[in-house]
Design a protein around this motif. Structure first.
Motif, short mmCIF file in Angstrom:
data_model
loop_
_atom_site.label_atom_id
_atom_site.label_comp_id
_atom_site.label_asym_id
_atom_site.label_seq_id
_atom_site.Cartn_x
_atom_site.Cartn_y
_atom_site.Cartn_z
N ALA A 31 4.63 -8.27 -3.56
CA ALA A 31 4.83 -8.44 -5.00
C ALA A 31 3.97 -7.45 -5.75
CB ALA A 31 4.46 -9.86 -5.42
N LEU A 32 4.40 -7.15 -6.97
CA LEU A 32 3.68 -6.23 -7.82
C LEU A 32 3.26 -6.97 -9.07
CD1 LEU A 32 6.13 -3.24 -7.49
CD2 LEU A 32 4.07 -3.66 -6.16
N THR A 62 -0.32 10.66 -12.37
CA THR A 62 0.19 9.64 -13.28
C THR A 62 0.78 8.47 -12.49
OG1 THR A 62 0.70 11.31 -14.95
CG2 THR A 62 1.81 9.18 -15.15
N THR A 63 1.50 8.79 -11.41
CA THR A 63 2.10 7.73 -10.59
C THR A 63 1.02 6.86 -9.97
OG1 THR A 63 3.97 9.19 -10.09
CG2 THR A 63 3.68 7.28 -8.67
N VAL A 64 -0.05 7.48 -9.51
CA VAL A 64 -1.17 6.72 -8.94
C VAL A 64 -1.77 5.77 -9.98
CG1 VAL A 64 -3.54 6.93 -8.05
CG2 VAL A 64 -1.72 8.40 -7.16
N ARG A 111 -1.96 1.71 -9.67
CA ARG A 111 -3.22 0.98 -9.75
C ARG A 111 -3.12 -0.13 -10.79
NH1 ARG A 111 -7.37 6.19 -9.46
NH2 ARG A 111 -7.22 6.48 -7.18
N HIS A 112 -2.39 0.13 -11.87
CA HIS A 112 -2.17 -0.91 -12.86
C HIS A 112 -1.39 -2.07 -12.25
CE1 HIS A 112 -1.20 -2.93 -16.62
NE2 HIS A 112 0.08 -2.88 -16.28
N LEU A 113 -0.50 -1.74 -11.30
CA LEU A 113 0.26 -2.78 -10.59
C LEU A 113 -0.54 -3.39 -9.43
CD1 LEU A 113 3.71 -0.95 -10.46
CD2 LEU A 113 3.10 -2.87 -11.93
N ARG A 122 0.86 -1.18 0.00
CA ARG A 122 0.00 0.00 0.00
C ARG A 122 0.90 1.23 0.00
NH1 ARG A 122 -2.64 -2.76 5.12
NH2 ARG A 122 -0.41 -3.22 5.22
N VAL A 123 0.73 2.11 -1.00
CA VAL A 123 1.70 3.17 -1.29
C VAL A 123 1.09 4.55 -1.10
CG1 VAL A 123 3.31 4.10 -3.00
CG2 VAL A 123 2.78 1.65 -2.98
N LEU A 124 1.81 5.40 -0.35
CA LEU A 124 1.46 6.82 -0.25
C LEU A 124 2.33 7.58 -1.24
CD1 LEU A 124 0.27 9.42 0.99
CD2 LEU A 124 1.98 9.23 2.82
N VAL A 125 1.74 8.23 -2.23
CA VAL A 125 2.46 9.01 -3.25
C VAL A 125 2.48 10.46 -2.81
CG1 VAL A 125 2.51 9.72 -5.66
CG2 VAL A 125 1.73 7.42 -5.07
N VAL A 126 3.70 11.04 -2.75
CA VAL A 126 3.86 12.44 -2.30
C VAL A 126 4.61 13.20 -3.39
CG1 VAL A 126 4.62 13.95 -0.45
CG2 VAL A 126 4.05 11.57 0.06
N ASP A 127 3.92 14.15 -4.03
CA ASP A 127 4.56 14.98 -5.08
C ASP A 127 3.76 16.25 -5.23
OD1 ASP A 127 5.68 16.02 -7.59
OD2 ASP A 127 6.56 14.01 -7.80
#
Length: 786
Positions: free
Chosen positions: A774-775, A661-663, A667-669, A648-653
């Motif tokens: 895993a991704l 785009t990173t999100v 989600r694709h992964l 579970r990833v928190l994206v900070v930008d």
């Protein structure tokens, strides 16, 4: 009974002084010079006071006092000293005595009552002179302590301050005699403090010490009123010599007023006076009252090629044919300056600025002429101007570099969105050829844009300078591909890449920069066409011409030769081509930094570069790099990607386009995501959902809170949290050090799905509970180990 040692060169004076003091009931010991005085000190019985004439033969009284105070032997360092001189006024004599660490001064001829009274007070432990005062200013305690101890060994009073002290010494007699300041220090970046001290203590010497490499600082400090400018590290011996020279020069400048007819300088050939004049770094000429030359110091002999014996007895006209006939009468009452042309022994002229000092001796007025080389002053001014121009050019280059780095960072953010969505199209519509081809074109264009921003970061010196094994033959082909176009239309390119092991350990971008610079210069040298030859070979420095160069090691090198058939250059210019700002191109076409940077890069990897060239026959640059083992041929495969569980990833930008785009890629992964658009928002989000977040993908450069500060704050909340940095610009050394503090990884912008998958997989294996994340959504692929 008190024991007093009298050190005086004149036998009559020794007899007079010893007889006078014996009547007071003291034991008197006499010496004619410093050497004899040392023998007395080494003998039996202690000495309570020393009376020293400053005009001793051989080792002068000045030098003898300093030798005692500087620890000639520890048991003599604290013996009180009373100095005598017939050459100094009471005020100046007291200052000199304080400088030498003495306790009292009396001018000659002596008043017997004053001598007796002074010795009684010294023996009673009373202080007759204000000590030589030193104020040391600096930021580092160790530096202050070290310098203070050195000054205290001279018997001086030392004050320490880590900032500009309050001017409590403004009252007369309380101001320091010497101020040594390490610039800059706490709270003070301007040199105004020098001018302030000079205003409060106009007679004080001010020494500015600094480790700032700015060449303009020296000139600026002198303009503010500093007497000396010293760069770190400070050699105590050198500083001590500067102090002595400054004090001797100050005393020497008293010619016009303080050297009176009562002086013991009884004849023009006085040895001590000549010795004093011979210490000057400028040309010094001594004449009598009618303008006849009496003496010429060694520096004058060197610059004018005359010996003193050839000029002595002759009129100054022999040296200066255009000298005004009344120059001596016009300088009877004070010193004056004028420009002059001195004739050297070889017939040439030396342009000088002459300052004349009248000296009153028993025989009448004598003149000391101090001549400063105008050409040297002019060259110094030109050198200062040249350094100022270099600083200006460096600042321009730095500004361009900062601009390039900022542009590269912004463009990489845009490319992240383009490359990320192109990779999503590739994976989502893998069966649709109509989608795949445009998506691949977009990815290739984005990759080309990434290469261009890498070059911008390299120009700004802000890229990641990672050293890897590079195949030089591949690098040469890549650079030649960049050169194709109008520049090489009329040039024949020939390759002879015969090195059997063409691998070297360098940064790929820097190697491209070196090769591109040399090839572009070669093409520019052939405006009407010619031949460009690039060759490689293995090389070991067995040749005696190379083995004599200690910088070559007896190990295999790879030799690269870039040769052209252009105009070539002369042997004189060939010696300067690697100097900064040297260029043979017009100002609009060359900065003169290219070859200087090439040389710096080559030598930073333990390599060497040389040039062979002849006018009209072309030039050849020879580069030698230590060979490096070739990398293993196998490729490193991504770990097997299990479908579950997903991190579970928190994206900070702070760039919404990049974050969104990173999100989408995550989600694709099949990762669960949340997003924050600032460091503060990320902290709030994590504190509220800490149990739901396994990895933080954190942008390094954000506007309000930096990525580095956000990382450290997150670490205080959860030291085991996995954080992966991303950046479109440089990676500071401080961030690289964070790997030791728990940083889990780094991904360079622009990145695609595969790059993101690799970075997060490496960060999450193994996780804090020993479970392997895993991704999915990304087919197992390969990445070359670069």
């Amino acid at each position: 009974m008190s024991r007093i040692l009298i050190v005086h060169h004149d036998s009559v004076q020794r007899h007079f002084l010893s007889s006078l003091l014996q009547h007071q009931g003291w034991e008197i010991v006499v010496s004619a010079d410093a050497e004899d005085a040392c023998r007395v000190l080494q003998g039996e019985g202690s000495i309570d006071v020393m009376v020293i004439d400053l005009r001793l033969p051989g080792v002068s009284g000045w030098e003898f006092c300093r030798m005692l105070r500087r620890g000639y032997q520890a048991r003599f360092a604290n013996i009180p000293i009373l100095c005598l001189s017939s050459s100094l006024s009471t005020m100046e004599g007291e200052r000199v005595t304080a400088f030498l660490g003495g306790q009292a001064f009396l001018p000659l001829p002596l008043d017997p009552a004053s001598l007796t009274q002074s010795l009684v007070q010294i023996l009673e432990g009373k202080t007759l002179l204000a000590p030589f005062r030193v104020q040391v200013i600096g930021e580092e305690t160790e530096w202050l302590t070290s310098l203070s101890r050195m000054f205290q060994r001279n018997g001086w009073s030392v004050g320490e301050s880590q900032g500009v002290p309050e001017p409590c010494w403004q009252e007369a007699g309380d101001s320091p005699d010497l101020i040594v300041g390490h610039h800059p220090f706490a709270g003070c970046w301007s040199l105004d403090w020098v001018a302030d001290f000079k205003g409060h203590a106009p007679n004080a010497k001010i020494f500015v010490v600094t480790d700032d490499p700015n060449p303009e600082l020296a000139l600026e400090s002198l303009q503010y009123g500093a007497d000396e400018f010293i760069r770190e590290p400070v050699d105590p011996k050198y500083l001590d010599e500067l102090l002595v020279k400054a004090e001797r020069t100050r005393v020497g400048n008293l010619f016009s007023g303080e050297w009176s007819t009562s002086s013991a300088l009884s004849k023009p050939g006085d040895e001590e006076f000549k010795k004093f004049l011979h210490e000057f770094d400028e040309v010094v000429i001594l004449t009598d009252g009618e303008g006849k030359i009496v003496d010429l110091n060694p520096q004058g002999c060197r610059q004018l090629s005359w010996s003193g014996s050839e000029l002595c007895g002759h009129s100054l006209v022999m040296l200066e044919p255009s000298v005004p006939l009344d120059w001596w009468s016009s300088n009877q009452n004070g010193h004056g300056s004028r420009e002059a042309c001195f004739r050297t022994r070889g017939g040439s002229t030396l342009k000088v600025m002459v300052t004349t000092y009248p000296v009153c001796w028993s025989e009448g007025v004598r003149f000391v002429l101090v001549a400063k080389n105008v050409q040297e002053l002019s060259e110094l001014r030109m050198e200062v101007q040249r350094m100022q121009e270099q600083v200006r050019q460096f600042q321009e280059i730095e500004s361009i570099g900062n601009l390039a780095g900022g542009i590269a960072h912004d463009v990489n953010n845009i490319l992240t969105a383009i490359q990320g969505h192109a990779s999503l199209l590739t994976y989502k519509d893998s069966s649709d050829a109509a989608t795949q081809k445009p998506a691949e074109v977009i990815r290739q264009a984005a990759h080309r844009g990434q290469e261009l921003t890498a070059q911008l970061l390299g120009a700004a010196r802000r890229g990641k300078e990672r050293r890897t094994s590079i195949n030089v033959h591949d690098a040469i082909d890549e650079v030649l591909a960049l050169l194709s176009g109008d520049r090489t239309k009329s040039i024949q390119i020939m390759k002879a890449l015969v090195a059997r092991d063409p691998w070297i350990g360098v940064n790929a971008r820097q190697l491209h920069q070196v090769l591109l610079n040399l090839m572009v210069n070669a093409c520019d040298a052939m405006p009407n066409g010619g031949t460009l030859q690039i060759s490689t070979d293995s090389f070991r420095p067995h040749d005696p011409a190379y083995s004599q160069n200690s910088s070559f090691h007896d190990s295999p090198y790879l030799e690269i030769i870039v040769k052209d058939s252009g105009c070539g250059i002369s042997a004189e210019l060939a010696e300067t081509v690697f100097e900064p700002f040297f260029t043979t191109k017009p100002p609009s076409r060359g900065s003169g930094m290219g070859l200087a940077i090439v040389k710096e890069i080559v030598e930073s990897y333990g390599g060497h570069i040389s040039l062979s060239s002849e006018p009209h026959k072309g030039s050849a640059f020879h580069l030698y790099f230590p060979q490096h083992p070739s990398p293993p041929s196998s490729l490193i495969h991504l770990p097997t990607l299990l479908k579950k569980p997903h991190p579970r990833v928190l994206v900070v930008d702070d760039e919404h386009l990049v974050a969104d785009t990173t999100v989408e890629m995550l989600r694709h992964l099949e990762c669960e995501t949340c997003v924050a658009y600032s460091g503060e928002e990320a902290l709030t989000c994590y504190q509220g959902h800490a149990h739901e977040i396994d990895v933080v993908l954190l942008d390094l450069t954000m506007t309000t809170m930096s990525g580095e500060n956000c990382f450290r704050t997150l670490q205080t909340i959860n030291p085991s949290l996995k954080v992966v940095f991303s950046s479109g610009g440089e990676v500071p050394y401080s961030v690289q050090q964070l790997c030791d503090e728990g940083l889990a990884g780094f991904v360079q912008k622009p990145f695609d799905v595969e790059d993101l998958s690799l970075a997060l997989t490496q960060a999450c294996v193994p996780d804090r509970e020993g479970q392997q994340y895993a991704l999915s959504g990304c087919s197992p692929g390969t990445k070359e180990d670069v």
